[in-house]
Design a protein around this motif. Structure first.
Motif, PDB file in Angstrom:
ATOM      1  N   THR A  47       0.829  -1.209   0.000  1.00 38.00           N
ATOM      2  CA  THR A  47       0.000   0.000   0.000  1.00 38.00           C
ATOM      3  C   THR A  47       0.859   1.253   0.000  1.00 38.00           C
ATOM      4  N   GLY A  48       1.919   1.252   0.821  1.00 38.69           N
ATOM      5  CA  GLY A  48       2.807   2.402   0.861  1.00 38.69           C
ATOM      6  C   GLY A  48       3.503   2.648  -0.462  1.00 38.69           C
ATOM      7  N   LEU A  49       3.930   1.582  -1.148  1.00 33.61           N
ATOM      8  CA  LEU A  49       4.616   1.727  -2.429  1.00 33.61           C
ATOM      9  C   LEU A  49       3.692   2.302  -3.495  1.00 33.61           C
ATOM     10  N   VAL A  50       2.436   1.854  -3.514  1.00 32.20           N
ATOM     11  CA  VAL A  50       1.495   2.317  -4.540  1.00 32.20           C
ATOM     12  C   VAL A  50       1.008   3.733  -4.236  1.00 32.20           C
ATOM     13  N   VAL A  51       0.645   3.995  -2.986  1.00 40.94           N
ATOM     14  CA  VAL A  51       0.087   5.301  -2.634  1.00 40.94           C
ATOM     15  C   VAL A  51       1.143   6.394  -2.740  1.00 40.94           C
ATOM     16  N   ALA A  52       2.403   6.067  -2.433  1.00 45.08           N
ATOM     17  CA  ALA A  52       3.481   7.061  -2.490  1.00 45.08           C
ATOM     18  C   ALA A  52       4.064   7.218  -3.894  1.00 45.08           C
ATOM     19  N   THR A  53       3.431   6.644  -4.898  1.00 44.03           N
ATOM     20  CA  THR A  53       3.954   6.747  -6.266  1.00 44.03           C
ATOM     21  C   THR A  53       4.167   8.191  -6.724  1.00 44.03           C
ATOM     22  N   PRO A  54       3.243   9.133  -6.486  1.00 37.85           N
ATOM     23  CA  PRO A  54       3.509  10.514  -6.930  1.00 37.85           C
ATOM     24  C   PRO A  54       4.772  11.110  -6.329  1.00 37.85           C
ATOM     25  N   ILE A  55       5.073  10.752  -5.076  1.00 38.93           N
ATOM     26  CA  ILE A  55       6.234  11.355  -4.396  1.00 38.93           C
ATOM     27  C   ILE A  55       7.529  10.823  -4.970  1.00 38.93           C
ATOM     28  N   TRP A  56       7.665   9.483  -5.091  1.00 39.55           N
ATOM     29  CA  TRP A  56       8.961   8.987  -5.571  1.00 39.55           C
ATOM     30  C   TRP A  56       9.141   9.215  -7.066  1.00 39.55           C
TER      31      TRP A  56
ATOM     32  N   GLY B 105       2.250   9.745 -15.668  1.00 39.52           N
ATOM     33  CA  GLY B 105       2.794   8.464 -15.227  1.00 39.52           C
ATOM     34  C   GLY B 105       2.050   7.893 -14.028  1.00 39.52           C
ATOM     35  N   VAL B 106       1.667   8.771 -13.102  1.00 35.22           N
ATOM     36  CA  VAL B 106       0.954   8.295 -11.911  1.00 35.22           C
ATOM     37  C   VAL B 106      -0.412   7.722 -12.260  1.00 35.22           C
ATOM     38  N   PRO B 107      -1.266   8.429 -13.026  1.00 35.79           N
ATOM     39  CA  PRO B 107      -2.566   7.820 -13.380  1.00 35.79           C
ATOM     40  C   PRO B 107      -2.435   6.530 -14.178  1.00 35.79           C
ATOM     41  N   LEU B 108      -1.437   6.456 -15.075  1.00 35.98           N
ATOM     42  CA  LEU B 108      -1.266   5.227 -15.852  1.00 35.98           C
ATOM     43  C   LEU B 108      -0.841   4.071 -14.959  1.00 35.98           C
ATOM     44  N   PHE B 109       0.069   4.323 -14.024  1.00 36.00           N
ATOM     45  CA  PHE B 109       0.491   3.259 -13.109  1.00 36.00           C
ATOM     46  C   PHE B 109      -0.682   2.792 -12.250  1.00 36.00           C
TER      47      PHE B 109
ATOM     48  N   LEU C  71       1.502 -12.809  -5.291  1.00 31.39           N
ATOM     49  CA  LEU C  71       1.024 -12.832  -6.672  1.00 31.39           C
ATOM     50  C   LEU C  71       0.363 -11.512  -7.042  1.00 31.39           C
ATOM     51  N   LEU C  72      -0.467 -10.993  -6.152  1.00 35.34           N
ATOM     52  CA  LEU C  72      -1.156  -9.731  -6.422  1.00 35.34           C
ATOM     53  C   LEU C  72      -0.159  -8.579  -6.543  1.00 35.34           C
ATOM     54  N   SER C  73       0.866  -8.565  -5.689  1.00 37.56           N
ATOM     55  CA  SER C  73       1.869  -7.496  -5.742  1.00 37.56           C
ATOM     56  C   SER C  73       2.641  -7.527  -7.049  1.00 37.56           C
ATOM     57  N   ARG C  74       3.017  -8.729  -7.497  1.00 41.24           N
ATOM     58  CA  ARG C  74       3.755  -8.829  -8.755  1.00 41.24           C
ATOM     59  C   ARG C  74       2.882  -8.416  -9.943  1.00 41.24           C
ATOM     60  N   MET C  75       1.608  -8.800  -9.908  1.00 45.34           N
ATOM     61  CA  MET C  75       0.716  -8.412 -10.998  1.00 45.34           C
ATOM     62  C   MET C  75       0.510  -6.905 -11.029  1.00 45.34           C
ATOM     63  N   VAL C  76       0.360  -6.299  -9.854  1.00 48.49           N
ATOM     64  CA  VAL C  76       0.204  -4.845  -9.788  1.00 48.49           C
ATOM     65  C   VAL C  76       1.440  -4.155 -10.353  1.00 48.49           C
ATOM     66  N   LEU C  77       2.626  -4.652  -9.986  1.00 55.94           N
ATOM     67  CA  LEU C  77       3.860  -4.041 -10.476  1.00 55.94           C
ATOM     68  C   LEU C  77       4.008  -4.222 -11.979  1.00 55.94           C
ATOM     69  N   VAL C  78       3.756  -5.441 -12.478  1.00 53.50           N
ATOM     70  CA  VAL C  78       3.907  -5.715 -13.908  1.00 53.50           C
ATOM     71  C   VAL C  78       2.917  -4.898 -14.730  1.00 53.50           C
ATOM     72  N   PHE C  79       1.657  -4.866 -14.325  1.00 58.08           N
ATOM     73  CA  PHE C  79       0.654  -4.121 -15.075  1.00 58.08           C
ATOM     74  C   PHE C  79       0.920  -2.621 -14.999  1.00 58.08           C
ATOM     75  N   GLY C  80       1.335  -2.140 -13.827  1.00 57.84           N
ATOM     76  CA  GLY C  80       1.617  -0.715 -13.699  1.00 57.84           C
ATOM     77  C   GLY C  80       2.765  -0.275 -14.583  1.00 57.84           C
ATOM     78  N   VAL C  81       3.852  -1.065 -14.630  1.00 49.81           N
ATOM     79  CA  VAL C  81       4.996  -0.721 -15.475  1.00 49.81           C
ATOM     80  C   VAL C  81       4.641  -0.857 -16.951  1.00 49.81           C
ATOM     81  N   ALA C  82       3.882  -1.900 -17.305  1.00 48.37           N
ATOM     82  CA  ALA C  82       3.509  -2.097 -18.711  1.00 48.37           C
ATOM     83  C   ALA C  82       2.658  -0.943 -19.223  1.00 48.37           C
ATOM     84  N   PHE C  83       1.822  -0.363 -18.388  1.00 47.31           N
ATOM     85  CA  PHE C  83       0.987   0.749 -18.810  1.00 47.31           C
ATOM     86  C   PHE C  83       1.789   2.031 -19.014  1.00 47.31           C
TER      87      PHE C  83
END
Length: 321
Positions: free
Chosen positions: A104-113, A140-144, A182-194
């Motif tokens: 949750t922290g990694l996804v929510v803090a995406t705009p900051i990093w 980049g943030v909305p697409l991720f 599994l959910l974390s990896r899918m979130v990361l893969v889909f977010g980067v692919a977008f």
């Protein structure tokens, strides 16, 4: 401790010594990690609600409802194959809490990093490239987040397809920590692919790629995106693969359309203004075509002191020499 390396007088060309670059990188990384840690700590207080939010779609798709685990048929209240979430070990609930909170922290803090990444690179960019950096952070943030949410939405369908291969009379036990991985990896893969279409648009806006060249790659891009979806999708099922490849292909053609429109706009501007599109340290083209110069007269004109009735003279001489 986090004193910026750029508090001194700035170099007009954005140059810095290597030690200050490393200090600036350290400061940006520390700020990014601090933001992730703060959001992670806040997420710990809402761990139960977040875990329920992550599990609920899968439970609605393949959950066994009120059926007891002692029922060996493996069928849920709706009569289809179902699964149970399980937690194994004494320390598993604590590690699961850490995983949920950190994700949750990694996804929510995406705009900051993402902003810290842009702020580190911005001094080395030209003025027109800095606005492209802000464009990258802004989109980049909305697409991720869109990619992450799309992964969250298709996971129940993938789970339903995979659970459907369960042999007759067997029960499905889904370890909760494995599901969260599994959910974390899918979130990361889909977010980067977008983010791929955004990267292509930035390469076009900075003059690295043209829209026509990007369009010429469409066969290779579709094949590459499909292979990437097959390899990178952690669930290894065809539903997840095509669910990832389909939207990315659509976004790719959307990026090609934006690039072609931008190329036409640049061509019109360049036709009206030859200096359009030049960077701060790039000179405009010079017209070096020699102009026609009138040939000197073979017979010099008279100068002061020459005799009008005699041989024309220049500086005391009676010929061109």
């Amino acid at each position: 401790m986090l004193k910026s390396a750029r508090t001194k007088e700035k170099d007009p060309e954005g140059r810095m010594p290597l030690a200050e670059h490393l200090r600036e990188l350290r400061n940006r990384l520390l700020k990014s990690v601090l933001a992730i840690c703060v959001v992670t700590i806040v997420a710990m207080f809402y761990y139960m609600d977040i875990a329920k939010f992550l599990m609920q779609p899968v439970l609605d798709a393949v959950g066994c409802g009120g059926v007891s685990l002692s029922d060996l048929s493996g069928k849920g209240s709706k009569g289809h194959d179902c699964a149970y979430f399980t937690v194994n070990g004494l320390l598993s609930p604590f590690t699961i809490m850490l995983k949920v909170s950190f994700t949750t922290g990694l996804v929510v803090a995406t705009p900051i990093w993402l902003y810290q990444l842009w702020a580190f690179l911005a001094p080395g960019l030209h003025r027109n490239e800095k606005k492209y950096g802000l464009f990258f952070v802004g989109l980049g943030v909305p697409l991720f987040v869109a990619g992450a949410y799309f992964a969250y939405m298709i996971l129940p369908t993938s789970a339903k397809v995979l659970i459907g291969f369960t042999p007759e009379g067997a029960n499905n036990l889904l370890p909760l920590d494995d599901f969260l991985d599994l959910l974390s990896r899918m979130v990361l893969v889909f977010g980067v692919a977008f983010e791929l279409p955004l990267l292509l648009i930035l390469l076009n806006f900075t003059g690295v790629l043209t829209g026509r060249r990007m369009l010429g790659w469409w066969r290779a891009m579709i094949m590459g995106i499909t292979v990437f979806g097959a390899i990178a999708t952690p669930s290894t099922d065809p539903v997840g693969m095509f669910a990832l490849a389909g939207p990315v292909v659509v976004l790719y053609f959307g990026a090609v359309g934006v690039a072609l429109a931008n190329d036409r706009r640049k061509a019109r501007r360049r036709a009206a203004d030859p200096d359009f599109g030049l960077s701060d340290d790039e000179a405009s083209d010079l017209d070096l075509t020699p102009e026609a110069v009138a040939a000197p007269s073979a017979r010099p004109e008279l100068t002061d002191g020459d005799d009008p009735g005699g041989t024309p003279r220049r500086n005391g001489y009676d010929d061109v020499t």
